[in-house]
Structures are given as C-alpha cells and as structure tokens.
Design an enzyme around this catalytic site. Structure first.
Site, PDB file in Angstrom:
ATOM      1  N   HIS A 468      -3.386   6.060  -3.481  1.00  0.00           N
ATOM      2  CA  HIS A 468      -2.351   5.159  -2.945  1.00  0.00           C
ATOM      3  C   HIS A 468      -1.608   5.826  -1.784  1.00  0.00           C
ATOM      4  O   HIS A 468      -1.502   5.261  -0.683  1.00  0.00           O
ATOM      5  CB  HIS A 468      -1.372   4.804  -4.071  1.00  0.00           C
ATOM      6  CG  HIS A 468      -0.262   3.905  -3.653  1.00  0.00           C
ATOM      7  ND1 HIS A 468      -0.245   2.549  -3.930  1.00  0.00           N
ATOM      8  CD2 HIS A 468       0.892   4.140  -2.963  1.00  0.00           C
ATOM      9  CE1 HIS A 468       0.857   2.008  -3.433  1.00  0.00           C
ATOM     10  NE2 HIS A 468       1.560   2.958  -2.846  1.00  0.00           N
ATOM     11  N   GLU A 469      -1.088   7.019  -2.031  1.00  0.00           N
ATOM     12  CA  GLU A 469      -0.331   7.706  -0.979  1.00  0.00           C
ATOM     13  C   GLU A 469      -1.233   8.088   0.192  1.00  0.00           C
ATOM     14  O   GLU A 469      -0.811   8.069   1.351  1.00  0.00           O
ATOM     15  CB  GLU A 469       0.389   8.940  -1.547  1.00  0.00           C
ATOM     16  CG  GLU A 469       1.379   8.644  -2.675  1.00  0.00           C
ATOM     17  CD  GLU A 469       2.395   7.573  -2.326  1.00  0.00           C
ATOM     18  OE1 GLU A 469       2.717   7.387  -1.125  1.00  0.00           O
ATOM     19  OE2 GLU A 469       2.875   6.889  -3.255  1.00  0.00           O
ATOM     20  N   HIS A 475      -2.920   5.012   7.238  1.00  0.00           N
ATOM     21  CA  HIS A 475      -2.268   4.019   8.094  1.00  0.00           C
ATOM     22  C   HIS A 475      -1.561   4.711   9.262  1.00  0.00           C
ATOM     23  O   HIS A 475      -1.612   4.252  10.414  1.00  0.00           O
ATOM     24  CB  HIS A 475      -1.266   3.223   7.246  1.00  0.00           C
ATOM     25  CG  HIS A 475      -0.850   1.927   7.844  1.00  0.00           C
ATOM     26  ND1 HIS A 475       0.090   1.110   7.260  1.00  0.00           N
ATOM     27  CD2 HIS A 475      -1.221   1.274   8.978  1.00  0.00           C
ATOM     28  CE1 HIS A 475       0.264   0.026   7.987  1.00  0.00           C
ATOM     29  NE2 HIS A 475      -0.520   0.102   9.051  1.00  0.00           N
TER      30      HIS A 475
END
Length: 677
Positions: A468-469, A475
C-alpha cells in the site's frame, strides 16, 4: 553556516545530509528561510510589471523553496525520529509558519495580481499543467480568505494559528500515551498461545527497559500479536482497554477538549469562508464534491455490507462458544477467534505464512513488480545519508539507467516514531527552467523487528501494508510534472488512495506472489496450496472490515459535516455516530476519537471516506488488469500515464482516460464477496 541553509545540499542528488544537522539548527533555519521567503513574496507582490503567468503564478509556485525543504525534513523527523526537543521546536515554530502562510494568502496586493492573471486566462496560451496551476493558485487564495474583509481576515489568522497548535498537541499527546503503556508479564503461563517470534520480541523489549520477563506495548506489531494469539482473555481485555483509552484518561494528555476546539474552529473557518460546514469546505476540492454524496456513498455500502457483517460476527461468536464456551464475544476476542476460525476454515494462519514473507524478500518483490509494470529498478545506495540506522535508501532508475528518484524505507517501530504507516516526501519532483529535481520519497512503517534468532517475518496484513505505502511512493516517484505542487500525490484526497490500494491487489495474485513469497530458510517458493488459501480467504470477514471502515468514515463526517457548537460530551457523540455500524458492544471508558490521528492530526478530516471511495476505483482498475493479464504492458503503460500526471488533470478525467468509463461500485462489492452473497 547553518547546514540546513546550505542549499542546494552538496550531496548525492541533493539529498538531506542528516548527520550535519543538530536539533538546535532547526529554529534559526526556519526563521532565516521565512525571512527570505517573505522577501520573495514581497518582490512578486510589488512587481511594477503587468501581472503575467510567469512573473506571478509561476514565481509564486517556485518561491520559498528553502523553507519547504526545511519544513519537510523537520516534520518528517518529528513523525519518525522525534524527541522532547524536536517536539518543543514544533510547538514554537508551528504558529510562526501559520502566520507566514496567512500573510501570503491574505496579501491583497499579491492576490490582486493572481486574480488579474486568472481573469485573463482565456487569452493566455497556457499548456494544461500551467492552466491547472493557475486555477489551483486562484482557488487556494479564495479558499483561504483572500476575498474576506480585513476584520474576517484577522479572525481567520487566529483560527489557523490555533488549529495548527491543537493538531500538534493532539499528536504529541497520542504519542506519549502510546509510549507510556507497557504490559509487563513475568508468569510464563500468561503467555500461552503466543508464537516464538512474539515472545522473543517481548523479551527483548523487556531487556531494553531493564525488566525481567516479557513486555508488550501499544506499538501495532506487539499489540496485534498479543490480541491475535494470547489465550489469556483477561490480559487481552487489559491491553485492548489500554489501547482504547489512549488520550482519553484523566490526565494532562486527554484529547477530548482538543477535539471539541478543533471541530469548532474548523466549523468557524468554513462559515467565514462561505461554506455550510467544514465538510463542505473540504469536499469543494474532492471527487465526491458534496457531503450528501459522501453520506449516500457510505449509506449504500453500509446497507449492503451490514447484514453480512452481523452474520460474520454471529458465526464467529458461535465458533468461540463452541471451542471455548465464550458466552459473550467481545472486541478483545475478535482477532483471537478470527485467527482460529481462519485456520479451521482455510487451514491458514499468519504463523504458517510468515516464513514466506521475510521483509527484505517482500521489499524486493515490490521492486520487481514495479519493474515489470513500469520498467524501473531500485538500486541500494549506501552513500546517501539516513536519519536512523534502520533506514535503507535506494536510487530509482528508468530503463535508460537514469536516476528518476530516491526512495527511503523505514520499517521498524521505535520510541521516537508515531504509530501506523505512511508515505512522505523530502522533496517532490519538478522540471522547471530546464532544471530537473528528482523526487525524494520515503515510506515509514511499524513492522515486526528482527530478533537475535530470526529476521523480520511479516504477517500478511503487513505485506499488504508495505505494498500500500509502496503504491503511494510509486505515485510520487513516477511523476512527470513541471511543478512540485502538482507532482505525485498532490491530487484530490479521495483519489490519492487509488495507486496505493491498487498495489495491494498484487498480494493476492499467484503470478505476483511467486516472485517474492519464498521461505526464508529453504528458499522454497510458497506452495500453490497456500496461495490458493490466501486467494480463497481474501473475502474472509470482508463485510465486517467494510463496516469497520464505514464506521470511521461516518464518525469523521459526524464531526465535520454538521455544526459542532453544541457538542458537549465527546464520548456520547461518538457513540451516536457509531450506532448504525455497531456489531460489537460499546466498551465503556474507551474512545476512538481521541486517538483518531487521521482526522485530527493528519490530513483526512472530512476525507476518511476516501479509503472506501478509492477502493471502488482500485477494484474497477484492477479488473482491467485481470482481464488483460496483471503484467500486461499496454494496460500498465496506461496506468503509468495516470500515475505520472499527478494533479495536472482532473482525477475523474484521468481515470476515464485509463479505464474508458467511470468506476463501477459493483467491482468492489464483487471483490469483497458482498455482491455475490
């Protein structure tokens, strides 16, 4: 010279030279950088030339660079490696920073120039990114009081300064309460059920505190291990209650009054700025757009998930009664019996999986998946300085072996680090005036530490947290934007979770797991039967987890989508907000709000719904990958374009460009097993 002001840093890729900084350097560095930033703003505002995009909007976007760098370094350390001195400086500097921000946003001369450029935007030949920067700049001034009367501008200043201080104090209280608790066990029989890794970690924790026996804390790896495995129900209840009373006790760390002040001030600010509530103020720049849409979204999910969640808990209660005679299943029993039921139903447990998820191997797996999707590689660089010995650092390189970013990974809990997991940046990427500044991105987690006898072996939840991180980090690392303020994760908050939650999908895919899920001793790839069990168990208790997330979203909206002026009792109000989502009895004396850092310390106020909102996006997006192949080059290239655009394009437009249609909520409901059931 103050090393913080010696910018750009003469280090590899201008990364922060942490070893040269002393805590005492920060405040004078802040004051000096603010002074220089004020001068830059003065020069823009008082420029005698006609306002243009270049001499006003772009100049404003590029101003205060040194201050931005110092702020990012300092506040990242305050989250990941803090101490009393750093916290004291944070208390002193936050109102000064708030004053500076207000001085910029309430500068009438400066706003007049911004407004003039904005009003002439149709006649300007601006590219899409420049247009977005112009619109966001104008809106930022407007939303922060530029159109207010002088009297109301002063009111806004006071509110902003007080909010900055209250948020800081909320976090400091929470950290202190987390660190102050210990469950000290000296009787070995009280440890029945706990696996060796948890016992070894607890023993080392006790030794670090000069105690005999074992110590469990409220740091997540320790806390969750105890709830999940300890047979001693009374001690499970004890540590659960301790976690539930953080910053809710009768002492000087109690956050209840702080919460009431925060929500009232946020409401007053929203009213000053012409919004009905704080939620309206926030959602003005979100994909959801309105509190009604958010509440309807949460209500629709709740309607579909709640009956199934109730059934899941009823089944769990029957299971607990059947094996242990438990008559009243309580919240401190949940993780313990979920683990046992999961083992019975799928013949699967975290203890069975953990040997296949050694931290370094999982990290390398995330890197390999990024390479297969986006053609980038992660190369260790020991010459780049770190702020703690636990931190690892990598150069991120493209196919041409050009460095496009720096990636820091900080994985283990310690006294000076706040709980949870997050992605942050020491600098976002930009490319202005032919000067390429690569992003410097960090992920910070609290995973189980290695012991003397065993490496760090992750639970499956920790694996998905890492992915997730890492999705957030990608991004930011893949950004291809001119301006730092539009790069990477500088997007609408209900869009920002798409890249992170998208990456979690790979943790359930056999083709992806084969790349990194290998036994840390034998190097054997995770057997197919275990992968099948992971896939089969993906929907296990998912309705309950959905309702739990909805409950946090509803609590957030309860605090921020109404007039909070008459709220007197934080606990009573919270109970009312939770009522429709309650599946376990309320535990008197405990409170969620006082430790709800996401909305009272972080940036998720009136935005916690965005986790579920983005789950709709990520489920819908990953459906396309499942249809075309999870490493399909063309699909990955399209998603790469979505990531690299940052905040330069409206997020719904960006999503439709990728997917060819708007997201479908049914994709999430199907994945969670809610629609099918």
């Amino acid at each position: 010279m103050n090393p913080l002001l010696n910018q750009p840093f003469s280090t590899p890729y201008q990364t922060p030279p942490f070893s040269t900084f002393e805590t005492k350097d920060f405040k004078p560095a802040f004051l000096h950088a603010i002074k220089n930033a004020r001068l830059e703003i003065k020069n823009i505002a008082e420029n005698q030339a006609e306002p243009t995009f270049e001499n006003t909007i772009e100049a404003l976007a590029l101003s205060g660079e040194a201050l931005s760098r110092i702020s990012s370094i300092f506040f990242n350390l305050n989250s990941a490696e803090t101490n009393d001195e750093i916290q004291q400086i944070a208390q002193e500097i936050s109102p000064i920073l708030s004053d500076f921000s207000n001085d910029v946003l309430l500068n009438e001369q400066l706003f007049a120039r911004v407004k003039k450029v904005f009003e002439e935007k149709e006649s300007l030949s601006l590219n899409n990114e420049a247009q977005m920067l112009l619109e966001k700049s104008y809106k930022n001034f407007k939303k922060n009081g530029a159109l207010l009367s002088s009297e109301n501008k002063e009111k806004l200043r006071t509110i902003s300064k007080e909010l900055a201080m209250l948020s800081l104090q909320f976090g400091q209280n929470l950290l202190a309460e987390t660190n102050d608790y210990q469950l000290h066990i000296t009787n070995k029989s009280d440890l029945e059920g706990l696996p060796d890794f948890a016992l070894e970690t607890a023993k080392e924790e006790a030794e670090s505190r000069n105690l005999s026996g074992w110590v469990f804390t409220l740091q997540m790896p320790s806390y969750l291990s105890f709830l999940k495995f300890a047979r001693n129900r009374k001690l499970r209840e004890q540590i659960y209650r301790a976690n539930g009373v953080k910053a809710f006790q009768n002492n000087d760390k109690n956050n209840t009054e702080i919460i009431k002040k925060i929500v009232r001030l946020r409401f007053q600010r929203a009213k000053l700025l012409g919004f009905e509530t704080h939620a309206d103020f926030v959602l003005d720049e979100r994909m959801a757009k309105s509190k009604e849409k958010v509440n309807n979204f949460l209500a629709e999910l709740l309607k579909k998930a709640y009956p199934l969640a109730k059934k899941e808990i009823e089944n769990l209660a029957d299971f607990a009664k059947g094996i242990d005679g438990i008559e009243d299943l309580m919240p401190w029993d949940h993780a313990f019996y979920v683990e046992k039921l999961k083992k019975q139903r799928f013949d699967l447990s975290d203890e069975e999986l953990k040997p296949y998820f050694e931290l370094n191997q999982v990290t390398e797996g995330a890197f390999t998946i990024a390479q297969k999707l986006y053609g980038i590689s992660f190369v260790p660089n020991n010459k780049i300085e770190v702020y703690h010995p636990d931190v690892k650092v990598f150069e991120v390189k493209n196919k041409a072996q050009e460095c496009i970013g720096i990636f820091y990974a900080d994985f283990f809990p310690r006294v000076g680090k706040r709980a949870g997991a997050w992605m942050t940046s020491f600098r976002d990427g930009s490319f202005v005036n032919n000067l390429h500044k690569i992003p410097q991105i960090s992920i910070v987690c609290n995973f189980t530490k290695p012991t003397k006898n065993e490496p760090s072996l992750l639970t499956f939840d920790e694996v998905t947290t890492l992915f997730h991180e890492f999705g957030h980090a990608l991004h930011a690392l893949l950004a291809k934007t001119q301006y730092e303020s539009l790069a990477g994760t500088n997007v609408y908050w209900d869009f920002v979770e798409l890249p992170s939650q998208f990456m979690e999908n790979f943790c359930y895919e056999p083709e992806a797991l084969a790349l990194f899920a290998k036994h840390y001793q034998t190097r054997e790839v995770i057997p197919k039967e275990l992968v099948d069990k992971i896939t089969a168990s993906a929907q296990f208790m998912e309705a309950y987890q959905t309702v739990r997330q909805i409950s946090f979203g509803k609590l957030d909206m309860a605090w921020h989508a109404t007039d909070p002026s008459s709220i007197d009792d934080v606990d009573v109000y919270e109970n009312q907000a939770f009522e429709a989502t309650q599946v376990y009895p309320k535990i008197s004396g405990t409170n969620m709000s006082t430790s709800f850092a996401h909305i009272f310390q972080g940036g998720y106020s009136a935005g916690y719904y965005s986790y579920k909102w983005a789950e709709v996006l990520d489920a819908d997006a990953f459906e396309l990958f499942k249809e075309n192949g999870i490493f399909d080059t063309e699909t990955a290239q399209k998603f790469h374009r979505l990531l690299s655009a940052g905040g330069t394009v409206d997020p719904m437009k960006l999503y439709i460009e990728f997917r060819g249609k708007e997201p479908d909520i049914n994709a999430l409901l199907k994945r969670a097993g809610i629609l099918a059931q």
